[in-house]
Design an enzyme around this catalytic site. Structure first.
Site, PDB file in Angstrom:
ATOM      1  N   SER A 191      29.075  50.296  19.060  1.00 21.72           N
ATOM      2  CA  SER A 191      29.837  50.042  19.628  1.00 21.72           C
ATOM      3  C   SER A 191      29.501  50.496  20.986  1.00 21.72           C
ATOM      4  CB  SER A 191      31.223  51.667  19.500  1.00 21.72           C
ATOM      5  OG  SER A 191      31.195  51.231  17.423  1.00 21.72           O
ATOM      6  N   GLY A 192      30.379  49.686  21.568  1.00 22.69           N
ATOM      7  CA  GLY A 192      30.431  49.468  23.288  1.00 22.69           C
ATOM      8  C   GLY A 192      30.733  48.361  23.970  1.00 22.69           C
ATOM      9  N   HIS A 193      30.947  47.906  23.050  1.00 22.93           N
ATOM     10  CA  HIS A 193      30.220  45.861  23.136  1.00 22.93           C
ATOM     11  C   HIS A 193      31.401  45.278  23.652  1.00 22.93           C
ATOM     12  CE1 HIS A 193      26.218  47.434  23.703  1.00 22.93           C
ATOM     13  NE2 HIS A 193      26.043  47.025  22.412  1.00 22.93           N
ATOM     14  N   LYS A 226      21.030  41.857  15.698  1.00 21.70           N
ATOM     15  CA  LYS A 226      20.447  41.617  16.780  1.00 21.70           C
ATOM     16  C   LYS A 226      18.859  42.606  16.816  1.00 21.70           C
ATOM     17  CE  LYS A 226      23.749  43.905  19.538  1.00 21.70           C
ATOM     18  NZ  LYS A 226      24.564  44.275  18.480  1.00 21.70           N
ATOM     19  N   HIS A 272      22.298  48.590  26.842  1.00 22.29           N
ATOM     20  CA  HIS A 272      22.953  49.886  26.708  1.00 22.29           C
ATOM     21  C   HIS A 272      22.325  50.870  28.010  1.00 22.29           C
ATOM     22  CE1 HIS A 272      21.947  48.158  23.109  1.00 22.29           C
ATOM     23  NE2 HIS A 272      22.981  49.013  22.658  1.00 22.29           N
TER      24      HIS A 272
END
Length: 328
Positions: free
Chosen positions: A52-54, A102, A216
């Site tokens: 998560s975070g994207h 990915k 990241h």
């Protein structure tokens, strides 16, 4: 740290629950952090995911014509196999499932384990791996090139092929063609703040940018002084063109923000990119601008080009309806 959150340890679950509330065609599988379509498609299922975070990747692309399910890991961490197998189950309509992965070591390992588990349940699973980041060949973070914003084009192409009723092998073939023809290069102007840490995960000087930084915070190819939009476009496109010759080709173009870059700046960059492409006789068939794959609150951008043929143009044009992308 100034964030609109509750408990930093619950940000993923609360994000997905909020998405479910906003889209009545989706269902959130609690504790397994899966977002899926409420109704199965009856076609080949498409599943993707990652740390998560994207956002809006990947849950924002679940819907008609793109993903059937998305699996979320913790922030910047791969989802576990038990989460991924649940995503596969939710996407499976009996015609097989394609995983869009990915190229990060954790994602590769966990998606492959989930694929083996699915085979025990007699679910036919294939996969493609997105390696679009031209900033790196080898890295301590990956088994080669990183998968970044170009993944969105693979979601679109694979989802369109599935929507047309193609077989699993045909969907995989077309998705792999997309992967082979996508190149991305990015840059960062600031760090991002991981909620559980409450502080920036790296440092850049006040007038410093990093070319080729990963989503990241992985190291890029160089740190340099702040540049104009035109200069940034020239630098990023040079890295792309050094890797693949797009001259005289027809392309899909994505100018992507990393989370904290205003749309005004992305549109300025888009203008500069388009003008450079014109000088190389590169025709833009589809142009997307916005936050499609971010890095929390990182300031920066990436440029993605996908070379098109008639088949890929047909897939790009196919209708889709998701929280983050709709094409009518």
């Amino acid at each position: 740290m100034k964030k609109i959150i509750n408990d930093p340890n619950n940000v993923v679950a609360e994000t997905l629950k909020g998405l479910e509330y906003a889209n009545d065609k989706l269902v959130y599988v609690e504790e397994l952090e899966v977002i899926a379509k409420k109704e199965k498609s009856g076609n080949v299922g498409i599943v993707s995911g990652g740390g998560s975070g994207h956002e809006p990747a990947h849950a924002g692309y679940v819907g008609k014509g793109m993903l059937d399910a998305a699996v979320a890991g913790n922030v910047f961490s791969s989802p576990s196999p038990d989460r991924i197998i649940e995503g596969i189950r939710r996407a499976d309509s009996g015609k097989g499932v394609l995983l869009v992965i990915k190229n990060y070591s954790g994602d590769i390992m966990n998606f492959d384990l989930a694929k083996e588990l699915a085979e025990f349940e007699d679910i036919d699973v294939e996969s493609v791996v997105v390696r679009d980041d031209v900033a790196v060949e080898d890295s301590t973070y990956t088994a080669g090139r990183r998968g970044i914003a170009g993944t969105i084009f693979v979601h679109k192409v694979a989802g369109a092929a599935a929507l047309k009723g193609y077989s699993l092998q045909e969907v995989k073939r077309i998705a792999q063609k997309a992967c082979d023809n996508i190149r991305t290069m990015g840059m960062s102007m600031s760090a991002c703040t991981i909620p559980a840490n409450g502080k920036a995960n790296f440092e850049l000087g006040e007038n410093e940018i990093e070319i080729g930084m990963g989503i990241h915070g992985e190291p890029g190819v160089e740190k340099t002084n702040i540049k104009t939009s035109k200069e940034i476009a020239e630098v990023l496109l040079k890295h792309i063109f050094d890797d693949k010759d797009f001259s005289g080709k027809e392309v899909a173009l994505l100018v992507n923000g990393l989370g904290a870059t205003p749309l005004m700046e992305l549109y300025i960059l888009n203008k500069d990119v388009r003008e450079i492409l014109e000088t190389k006789n590169i025709k833009v068939y589809k142009n997307l601008v916005g936050n499609y794959m971010t890095a929390l609150d990182m300031s920066g951008c990436s440029i993605t080009l996908m070379e098109l043929d008639d088949e890929l143009k047909e897939m790009i044009d196919e209708k889709c309806e998701t929280s983050a992308l709709t094409i009518n």
